[in-house]
Design an enzyme around this catalytic site. Structure first.
Site, PDB file in Angstrom:
ATOM      1  N   ALA A  93       0.839  -1.198   0.000  1.00  0.00           N
ATOM      2  CA  ALA A  93       0.000   0.000   0.000  1.00  0.00           C
ATOM      3  C   ALA A  93       0.874   1.249   0.000  1.00  0.00           C
ATOM      4  CB  ALA A  93      -0.915   0.008   1.226  1.00  0.00           C
ATOM      5  N   SER A 121       5.468  -0.661  -1.481  1.00  0.00           N
ATOM      6  CA  SER A 121       4.990  -0.080  -2.723  1.00  0.00           C
ATOM      7  C   SER A 121       6.036   0.820  -3.370  1.00  0.00           C
ATOM      8  CB  SER A 121       3.724   0.753  -2.445  1.00  0.00           C
ATOM      9  OG  SER A 121       3.353   1.517  -3.570  1.00  0.00           O
ATOM     10  N   TYR A 145       5.104  -0.430  -9.632  1.00  0.00           N
ATOM     11  CA  TYR A 145       4.195   0.197 -10.581  1.00  0.00           C
ATOM     12  C   TYR A 145       5.059   0.559 -11.780  1.00  0.00           C
ATOM     13  CZ  TYR A 145       0.198   0.889  -7.434  1.00  0.00           C
ATOM     14  OH  TYR A 145      -0.885   0.699  -6.616  1.00  0.00           O
ATOM     15  N   THR A 171       2.289  -4.942 -10.310  1.00  0.00           N
ATOM     16  CA  THR A 171       0.863  -4.607 -10.300  1.00  0.00           C
ATOM     17  C   THR A 171       0.409  -4.294 -11.718  1.00  0.00           C
ATOM     18  OG1 THR A 171       0.857  -3.818  -8.022  1.00  0.00           O
ATOM     19  CG2 THR A 171      -0.851  -2.956  -9.478  1.00  0.00           C
ATOM     20  N   LYS A 240       0.245  -9.085  -9.773  1.00  0.00           N
ATOM     21  CA  LYS A 240      -0.841  -8.655  -8.881  1.00  0.00           C
ATOM     22  C   LYS A 240      -1.955  -7.951  -9.653  1.00  0.00           C
ATOM     23  CE  LYS A 240      -1.703  -5.825  -4.734  1.00  0.00           C
ATOM     24  NZ  LYS A 240      -2.650  -4.816  -5.253  1.00  0.00           N
ATOM     25  N   SER A 262      -6.465 -10.049  -6.650  1.00  0.00           N
ATOM     26  CA  SER A 262      -6.781  -8.803  -5.951  1.00  0.00           C
ATOM     27  C   SER A 262      -7.572  -7.900  -6.875  1.00  0.00           C
ATOM     28  CB  SER A 262      -5.477  -8.091  -5.553  1.00  0.00           C
ATOM     29  OG  SER A 262      -5.721  -6.768  -5.100  1.00  0.00           O
ATOM     30  N   HIS A 264      -7.508  -4.655  -5.942  1.00  0.00           N
ATOM     31  CA  HIS A 264      -6.928  -3.407  -5.442  1.00  0.00           C
ATOM     32  C   HIS A 264      -7.771  -2.832  -4.307  1.00  0.00           C
ATOM     33  CE1 HIS A 264      -3.478  -1.103  -7.240  1.00  0.00           C
ATOM     34  NE2 HIS A 264      -3.830  -0.236  -6.314  1.00  0.00           N
ATOM     35  N   ARG A 267     -10.487  -0.289  -5.238  1.00  0.00           N
ATOM     36  CA  ARG A 267     -10.047   1.055  -5.593  1.00  0.00           C
ATOM     37  C   ARG A 267      -9.941   1.276  -7.104  1.00  0.00           C
ATOM     38  NH1 ARG A 267      -7.620   3.627  -1.224  1.00  0.00           N
ATOM     39  NH2 ARG A 267      -5.870   4.596  -2.316  1.00  0.00           N
ATOM     40  N   ASP A 295      -5.704 -10.814  -1.735  1.00  0.00           N
ATOM     41  CA  ASP A 295      -6.129  -9.728  -0.847  1.00  0.00           C
ATOM     42  C   ASP A 295      -7.447  -9.146  -1.321  1.00  0.00           C
ATOM     43  OD1 ASP A 295      -5.902  -7.472  -2.610  1.00  0.00           O
ATOM     44  OD2 ASP A 295      -3.859  -7.046  -1.993  1.00  0.00           O
ATOM     45  N   SER A 296      -7.955  -8.216  -0.547  1.00  0.00           N
ATOM     46  CA  SER A 296      -9.155  -7.408  -0.792  1.00  0.00           C
ATOM     47  C   SER A 296     -10.298  -7.840   0.136  1.00  0.00           C
ATOM     48  CB  SER A 296      -9.627  -7.458  -2.253  1.00  0.00           C
ATOM     49  OG  SER A 296      -8.635  -6.900  -3.115  1.00  0.00           O
ATOM     50  N   ARG A 319      -5.528  -1.905   4.708  1.00  0.00           N
ATOM     51  CA  ARG A 319      -6.148  -0.826   5.490  1.00  0.00           C
ATOM     52  C   ARG A 319      -6.099  -1.075   6.997  1.00  0.00           C
ATOM     53  NH1 ARG A 319      -9.769  -1.189   0.971  1.00  0.00           N
ATOM     54  NH2 ARG A 319      -9.873   0.741  -0.271  1.00  0.00           N
TER      55      ARG A 319
END
Length: 367
Positions: A93, A121, A145, A171, A240, A262, A264, A267, A295-296, A319
């Protein structure tokens, strides 16, 4: 509090007395400034997919087992050749300095304390080297990224390899940014420099908006990029943002050594399926060729259990860990992971599963 560019960061460092992970959000909202909290907590559009991510775990139930003569379950596991005390990991994140003055360094320290795996990240508040150092040798992944500028990508990958990263998370579901209304309402600009971007930024690297950052991101990503990164780094590449069997097989065919299911955290594509609802199909297609990360929406030990029983090898979340970071620094992060691990052990005991390998064979009722 530490103030940087007018933004107040938490300096807290304490263990947390946690009732449950969902309750952390309201507590963190009291101390994270409005713009930062909106960025961390928000999803895209009306946040339907964000909400469905957690609701989807109710689509399967764990079959309890008794008379198994089983006690003292253990959460230790080995994935990607890495020995871990728990299958719970930190999702990569961005900008954790929004929650705490030590940012990702404190998160890495807390994950190391809890025996989990840290993922950093590209858009982190602290450098790759500093985050690795804070983990004191504990395993970490670096998430890329991809930029349109390969020199930028190469520089980050070089730093990740030098810092001892165990794998590269690529990602692929964020070639454009989801339409995040909270950031628009708050007119949110990142107030804290992103360490990995600073040397490529004009000026001091602060004050960038989300759209500006994504404008530099690669919008055309394909199998050749997976091959290129794997060959360049000689590290496992984990792709990802996978939500279909077809994409999972494309990634593996391109040399991916891990698949990361995932959406995201709700998002990106609002109206897409909850990540948990596609996990089983993707895991079946992967068929143990490579490890699967998920995840998620993870908020409970039972969610971790269900994800593992549905085909995941590692289960990530962000989160709640970031809220723990704001409320308690490294100790807060460790508190969140340990609480989730404690819930998981209860579920393992009641389902008659002594090991994580047993959890993967547990019986689920699907609806």
């Amino acid at each position: 509090m530490t103030t940087i560019n007018g933004y107040e960061q938490s300096d807290r460092e304490q263990k947390l007395n946690i009732l449950n992970l969902p309750a952390l959000e309201a507590e963190a909202k009291k101390i994270i400034p409005k713009g930062g909290f909106g960025y961390i907590s928000g999803g895209s559009e009306d946040e339907w997919t964000l909400r469905e991510n957690t609701k989807a775990f109710n689509h399967v139930q764990i079959v309890p087992r008794a008379l198994t003569e089983m006690e003292h379950p253990t959460t230790e596991t080995t994935v990607f050749g890495i020995k871990l005390k728990t299958p719970i990991m930190m999702a990569p994140a961005a900008a954790q300095g929004l929650a705490h003055s030590r940012g990702e360094e404190a998160t890495a320290e807390g994950l190391a304390q809890a025996g989990g795996l840290m993922a950093q990240s590209t858009y982190s508040s602290t450098s790759i080297a500093a985050t690795a150092a804070a983990g004191k040798g504990a395993p970490q992944f670096f998430q890329l990224y991809m930029s349109k500028d390969w020199d930028f990508n190469r520089s980050l990958l070089d730093e990740a390899v030098k810092a001892g990263a165990k794998g590269i998370i690529l990602t692929v579901d964020a070639t454009v940014d989801g339409y995040r209304e909270a950031d628009i309402i708050n007119q949110f600009q990142f107030p804290i420099p992103m360490a990995n971007l600073a040397k490529f930024s004009e000026g001091d690297g602060k004050g960038k908006g989300i759209m500006e950052i994504y404008a530099a991101a690669a919008q055309k990503i394909g199998p050749d990029d997976v091959r290129k990164i794997a060959e360049y780094t000689n590290l496992p590449v984990i792709v990802k943002g996978i939500e279909s069997a077809e994409d999972a097989l494309l990634a593996i065919g391109a040399g991916a050594q891990g698949i990361y299911v995932s959406n995201h955290g709700g998002r990106q594509l609002n109206g897409g399926p909850a990540a948990f609802d596609v996990l089983h199909e993707v895991a079946q297609a992967v068929d143990h060729q490579v490890p699967v990360i998920f995840d998620s929406g993870v908020r409970r030990g039972s969610h971790v259990f269900k994800a593992l029983a549905n085909g995941a090898d590692l289960v990530a979340l962000a989160r709640p860990i970031i809220y723990g970071l704001a409320l308690g620094g490294a100790q807060g992060v460790a508190s969140v992971v340990n609480h989730l691990n404690d819930e998981l052990k209860i579920d393992m005991q009641l389902a008659g599963t002594k090991t994580i390998a047993d959890v993967k064979q547990a019986k689920l009722i699907r609806h």
